[in-house]
Design a protein around this motif. Structure first.
Motif, mmCIF file in Angstrom:
data_model
loop_
_atom_site.group_PDB
_atom_site.id
_atom_site.type_symbol
_atom_site.label_atom_id
_atom_site.label_comp_id
_atom_site.label_asym_id
_atom_site.label_seq_id
_atom_site.Cartn_x
_atom_site.Cartn_y
_atom_site.Cartn_z
ATOM 1 N N THR A 107 -5.338 6.907 -5.742
ATOM 2 C CA THR A 107 -3.961 6.648 -5.331
ATOM 3 C C THR A 107 -3.881 5.765 -4.098
ATOM 4 O O THR A 107 -2.809 5.347 -3.717
ATOM 5 C CB THR A 107 -3.222 7.963 -5.048
ATOM 6 O OG1 THR A 107 -3.930 8.672 -4.032
ATOM 7 C CG2 THR A 107 -3.109 8.815 -6.296
ATOM 8 N N THR A 108 -5.007 5.499 -3.458
ATOM 9 C CA THR A 108 -4.980 4.650 -2.271
ATOM 10 C C THR A 108 -5.392 3.239 -2.650
ATOM 11 O O THR A 108 -6.191 3.031 -3.546
ATOM 12 C CB THR A 108 -5.929 5.183 -1.182
ATOM 13 O OG1 THR A 108 -7.247 5.231 -1.715
ATOM 14 C CG2 THR A 108 -5.508 6.563 -0.717
ATOM 15 N N THR A 109 -4.828 2.283 -1.961
ATOM 16 C CA THR A 109 -5.153 0.888 -2.222
ATOM 17 C C THR A 109 -5.521 0.212 -0.911
ATOM 18 O O THR A 109 -5.227 0.708 0.165
ATOM 19 C CB THR A 109 -3.962 0.142 -2.846
ATOM 20 O OG1 THR A 109 -2.869 0.214 -1.948
ATOM 21 C CG2 THR A 109 -3.570 0.738 -4.181
ATOM 22 N N ILE A 110 -6.143 -0.924 -1.041
ATOM 23 C CA ILE A 110 -6.482 -1.741 0.119
ATOM 24 C C ILE A 110 -5.346 -2.749 0.283
ATOM 25 O O ILE A 110 -5.023 -3.473 -0.658
ATOM 26 C CB ILE A 110 -7.813 -2.489 -0.095
ATOM 27 C CG1 ILE A 110 -8.929 -1.522 -0.472
ATOM 28 C CG2 ILE A 110 -8.157 -3.320 1.128
ATOM 29 C CD1 ILE A 110 -9.255 -0.493 0.570
ATOM 30 N N PRO A 111 -4.739 -2.800 1.449
ATOM 31 C CA PRO A 111 -3.653 -3.770 1.655
ATOM 32 C C PRO A 111 -4.153 -5.201 1.438
ATOM 33 O O PRO A 111 -5.241 -5.562 1.882
ATOM 34 C CB PRO A 111 -3.245 -3.562 3.113
ATOM 35 C CG PRO A 111 -3.738 -2.207 3.464
ATOM 36 C CD PRO A 111 -4.963 -1.972 2.633
ATOM 37 N N GLU A 112 -3.361 -5.970 0.744
ATOM 38 C CA GLU A 112 -3.699 -7.371 0.481
ATOM 39 C C GLU A 112 -3.789 -8.133 1.796
ATOM 40 O O GLU A 112 -2.958 -7.955 2.684
ATOM 41 C CB GLU A 112 -2.608 -7.991 -0.414
ATOM 42 C CG GLU A 112 -2.963 -9.346 -0.973
ATOM 43 C CD GLU A 112 -4.026 -9.281 -2.054
ATOM 44 O OE1 GLU A 112 -4.797 -10.241 -2.157
ATOM 45 O OE2 GLU A 112 -4.089 -8.276 -2.773
ATOM 46 N N GLY A 113 -4.808 -8.934 1.949
ATOM 47 C CA GLY A 113 -4.926 -9.788 3.120
ATOM 48 C C GLY A 113 -5.574 -9.146 4.333
ATOM 49 O O GLY A 113 -5.483 -9.691 5.431
ATOM 50 N N MET A 114 -6.219 -7.987 4.166
ATOM 51 C CA MET A 114 -6.906 -7.375 5.307
ATOM 52 C C MET A 114 -7.994 -8.318 5.806
ATOM 53 O O MET A 114 -8.715 -8.918 5.018
ATOM 54 C CB MET A 114 -7.549 -6.031 4.932
ATOM 55 C CG MET A 114 -6.618 -4.859 4.962
ATOM 56 S SD MET A 114 -7.495 -3.300 4.628
ATOM 57 C CE MET A 114 -8.126 -2.916 6.252
#
Length: 115
Positions: free
Chosen positions: A13-20
């Motif tokens: 359910t967790t994602t990596i924010p785009e553009g980190m």
């Protein structure tokens, strides 16, 4: 020859924010590592408290190991003993910085050379 298989967890359910950025990822990784070491140190403190106060015996168990084997089945006794040994000898900030495993190895070395 072995083939490496990759499985995708569709329940995540967790994602990596785009553009980190690399620095943002690095900072988050350090934070996660610190939390793990902090939790292990605290678990060691709690285990030491159970042992020192004889809480398991007072509750009708043979000893702390007996209690752990019956009520904390997902936690290995060897890991808990390691956490307790480190928590007894090192502060939480030191444990956070160097990690439980490294500090436990240092304690083992200290014992082996009889310092």
């Amino acid at each position: 020859m072995f083939k490496l298989l990759k499985f995708k967890d569709t329940t995540a359910t967790t994602t990596i924010p785009e553009g980190m950025t690399l620095q943002q990822v690095h900072s988050e990784m350090l934070g996660l590592m610190a939390q793990e070491h902090t939790n292990h140190h605290r678990m060691g403190q709690l285990y030491n408290y159970i042992v020192e106060q004889k809480l398991a015996e007072k509750a009708g168990f043979k000893d702390a190991r007996d209690y752990v084997s019956k009520h904390l089945v997902d936690l290995s006794q060897s890991a808990l003993s390691m956490y307790g040994a480190v928590a007894a000898e090192f502060s939480e900030p030191v444990t956070r910085r160097y990690g439980v495993t490294c500090l436990y190895l240092l304690l083992t070395y200290k014992e082996a050379v009889d310092l």
